[in-house]
Motif scaffolding. Sequence first.
Motif, PDB file in Angstrom:
ATOM      1  N   ASP A   1       0.842  -1.201   0.000  1.00 28.21           N
ATOM      2  CA  ASP A   1       0.000   0.000   0.000  1.00 28.21           C
ATOM      3  C   ASP A   1       0.873   1.244   0.000  1.00 28.21           C
ATOM      4  N   CYS A   2       1.043   1.840  -1.181  1.00 24.72           N
ATOM      5  CA  CYS A   2       1.886   3.032  -1.286  1.00 24.72           C
ATOM      6  C   CYS A   2       1.248   4.248  -0.618  1.00 24.72           C
ATOM      7  N   ALA A   3      -0.082   4.245  -0.504  1.00 20.02           N
ATOM      8  CA  ALA A   3      -0.781   5.404   0.049  1.00 20.02           C
ATOM      9  C   ALA A   3      -0.904   5.363   1.566  1.00 20.02           C
ATOM     10  N   SER A   4      -0.454   4.271   2.179  1.00 18.20           N
ATOM     11  CA  SER A   4      -0.583   4.142   3.625  1.00 18.20           C
ATOM     12  C   SER A   4       0.187   5.245   4.354  1.00 18.20           C
ATOM     13  N   SER A   5      -0.344   5.673   5.480  1.00 19.48           N
ATOM     14  CA  SER A   5       0.330   6.709   6.273  1.00 19.48           C
ATOM     15  C   SER A   5       1.639   6.210   6.858  1.00 19.48           C
ATOM     16  N   THR A   6       1.824   4.894   6.905  1.00 15.97           N
ATOM     17  CA  THR A   6       3.059   4.327   7.446  1.00 15.97           C
ATOM     18  C   THR A   6       4.112   4.064   6.372  1.00 15.97           C
ATOM     19  N   THR A   7       3.750   4.271   5.111  1.00 14.78           N
ATOM     20  CA  THR A   7       4.713   4.123   4.022  1.00 14.78           C
ATOM     21  C   THR A   7       5.480   5.420   3.857  1.00 14.78           C
ATOM     22  N   LYS A   8       6.796   5.364   4.021  1.00 11.76           N
ATOM     23  CA  LYS A   8       7.622   6.572   4.021  1.00 11.76           C
ATOM     24  C   LYS A   8       8.443   6.657   2.738  1.00 11.76           C
ATOM     25  N   PHE A   9       8.779   7.901   2.364  1.00 15.66           N
ATOM     26  CA  PHE A   9       9.445   8.133   1.090  1.00 15.66           C
ATOM     27  C   PHE A   9      10.673   9.024   1.236  1.00 15.66           C
ATOM     28  N   LEU A  10      11.636   8.782   0.334  1.00 18.70           N
ATOM     29  CA  LEU A  10      12.729   9.713   0.071  1.00 18.70           C
ATOM     30  C   LEU A  10      12.582  10.110  -1.393  1.00 18.70           C
ATOM     31  N   VAL A  11      12.208  11.365  -1.643  1.00 18.92           N
ATOM     32  CA  VAL A  11      11.986  11.838  -3.005  1.00 18.92           C
ATOM     33  C   VAL A  11      13.280  12.453  -3.521  1.00 18.92           C
ATOM     34  N   TRP A  12      13.811  11.861  -4.572  1.00 18.07           N
ATOM     35  CA  TRP A  12      15.052  12.342  -5.179  1.00 18.07           C
ATOM     36  C   TRP A  12      14.699  13.447  -6.168  1.00 18.07           C
ATOM     37  N   GLN A  13      14.975  14.683  -5.771  1.00 11.10           N
ATOM     38  CA  GLN A  13      14.658  15.823  -6.610  1.00 11.10           C
ATOM     39  C   GLN A  13      15.776  16.095  -7.617  1.00 11.10           C
ATOM     40  N   SER A  14      15.383  16.551  -8.797  1.00 11.22           N
ATOM     41  CA  SER A  14      16.367  16.970  -9.792  1.00 11.22           C
ATOM     42  C   SER A  14      17.030  18.255  -9.333  1.00 11.22           C
ATOM     43  N   MET A  15      18.227  18.487  -9.842  1.00  7.35           N
ATOM     44  CA  MET A  15      18.922  19.733  -9.546  1.00  7.35           C
ATOM     45  C   MET A  15      18.224  20.892 -10.248  1.00  7.35           C
ATOM     46  N   LYS A  16      18.353  22.078  -9.680  1.00  5.45           N
ATOM     47  CA  LYS A  16      17.872  23.259 -10.388  1.00  5.45           C
ATOM     48  C   LYS A  16      18.632  23.399 -11.699  1.00  5.45           C
ATOM     49  N   ASN A  17      17.942  23.882 -12.728  1.00  2.00           N
ATOM     50  CA  ASN A  17      18.542  23.955 -14.071  1.00  2.00           C
ATOM     51  C   ASN A  17      19.036  22.572 -14.507  1.00  2.00           C
ATOM     52  N   ASN A  18      18.202  21.551 -14.245  1.00  2.00           N
ATOM     53  CA  ASN A  18      18.630  20.172 -14.479  1.00  2.00           C
ATOM     54  C   ASN A  18      18.923  19.869 -15.943  1.00  2.00           C
ATOM     55  N   GLU A  19      18.387  20.672 -16.863  1.00  2.00           N
ATOM     56  CA  GLU A  19      18.673  20.426 -18.272  1.00  2.00           C
ATOM     57  C   GLU A  19      20.149  20.607 -18.587  1.00  2.00           C
ATOM     58  N   LYS A  20      20.843  21.360 -17.735  1.00  2.00           N
ATOM     59  CA  LYS A  20      22.268  21.595 -17.939  1.00  2.00           C
ATOM     60  C   LYS A  20      23.133  20.683 -17.071  1.00  2.00           C
ATOM     61  N   ASP A  21      22.525  19.700 -16.431  1.00  2.00           N
ATOM     62  CA  ASP A  21      23.263  18.759 -15.589  1.00  2.00           C
ATOM     63  C   ASP A  21      24.075  17.833 -16.492  1.00  2.00           C
ATOM     64  N   THR A  22      25.381  17.932 -16.429  1.00  2.00           N
ATOM     65  CA  THR A  22      26.247  17.191 -17.357  1.00  2.00           C
ATOM     66  C   THR A  22      26.851  15.931 -16.746  1.00  2.00           C
TER      67      THR A  22
END
Length: 329
Positions: free
Chosen positions: A96-117
């Motif tokens: 159950d991904c929606a459960s309140s006990t299911t925890k996440f680490l969201v890997w965010q893209s870098m700012k200006n990610n289009e230029k991430d080389t």
Amino acid sequence: MLSLRKREERPAAHKTLYLLKGILLFSILSLLLTNYTILNNLDFVYGSSGYTVITTTDAATNAPHNPKSVTAYWWPSAEDGGGLIGKIHAIQNPDDCASSTTKFLVWQSMKNNEKDTRGLTAWGHAGSTHLLHALSDGDQLEVSGSRILIADDQLWPMAKGCTHGPETRECYFEPLTKCKLSDVDPPTSSSSGGNSVVLNKNSDEYDRTVRTVYTSPNDIWFRITKRKYSWTGLPGTETDHSSIDITAAALAYYFRPREWLQKEIDGRIRASIPADLDPMRTVGVPIRRSDKCHGHTLKGSAAGELDCPPLEKYLDGVRSFLDFDPLIQ
């Protein structure tokens, strides 16, 4: 045959081919690392059903070649393979991904990610390290268990022009989790409370009871996990296990190619490696070229990292091996 033709720029039509070459090399590395300690004991580590075994046969006898040769390799099965990769898959895909006990680490893209080389190696390092962060919840698994690593849906620079799906990591590789971004809590500041927090630096401490943690979009680095085996349930301490095994499993899970890419890699391996190649009588030499070298003129790539030696230097090194071992073919 080695081609050392210098490319002045990387046309858009060649981006997929360029990435495929990198994926091929990294996939081979991950497979070799994954099988490093298990060639003689597959059942113990992953279970007999955990691999798709690819072999070739001798035309005269119809007998399979030595299964330890480079003509026999495995795509580790995350879903039913057991072992470390199976354990990662189980944690990353809860009931159950929606459960309140299911925890996440969201890997965010870098700012200006289009230029991430960053190249494929750097992405693999970051992905596997973030994965271990999530699995151990930053070395505090005992507080409330593992987190699920999930990536945002922003452009993945290496997927520009990919025609097999969205221009994200998932154009080439299997999803990290079946959970969706709609299952996570929206980002909030660390001072406002709530069910989420956005890290200023990825090494920052945070409240382990918060359901959703977002990596920093300003920090290219990652949190180093010290207790890499804490989430596995294996007996003993970190010193009782090999760090190369856990690194291999994390890399192999992160770089699980989609079916179309598996077929592409399989075809290229068979086309480039003779079926009767004996690894014990072969010298493999990685030759650094292209945007790895100082002074390159490739557009859209990071600056070079080293002065690449001439090809003759590599050949001299191979000749020295031949002097020591005339059996090398």
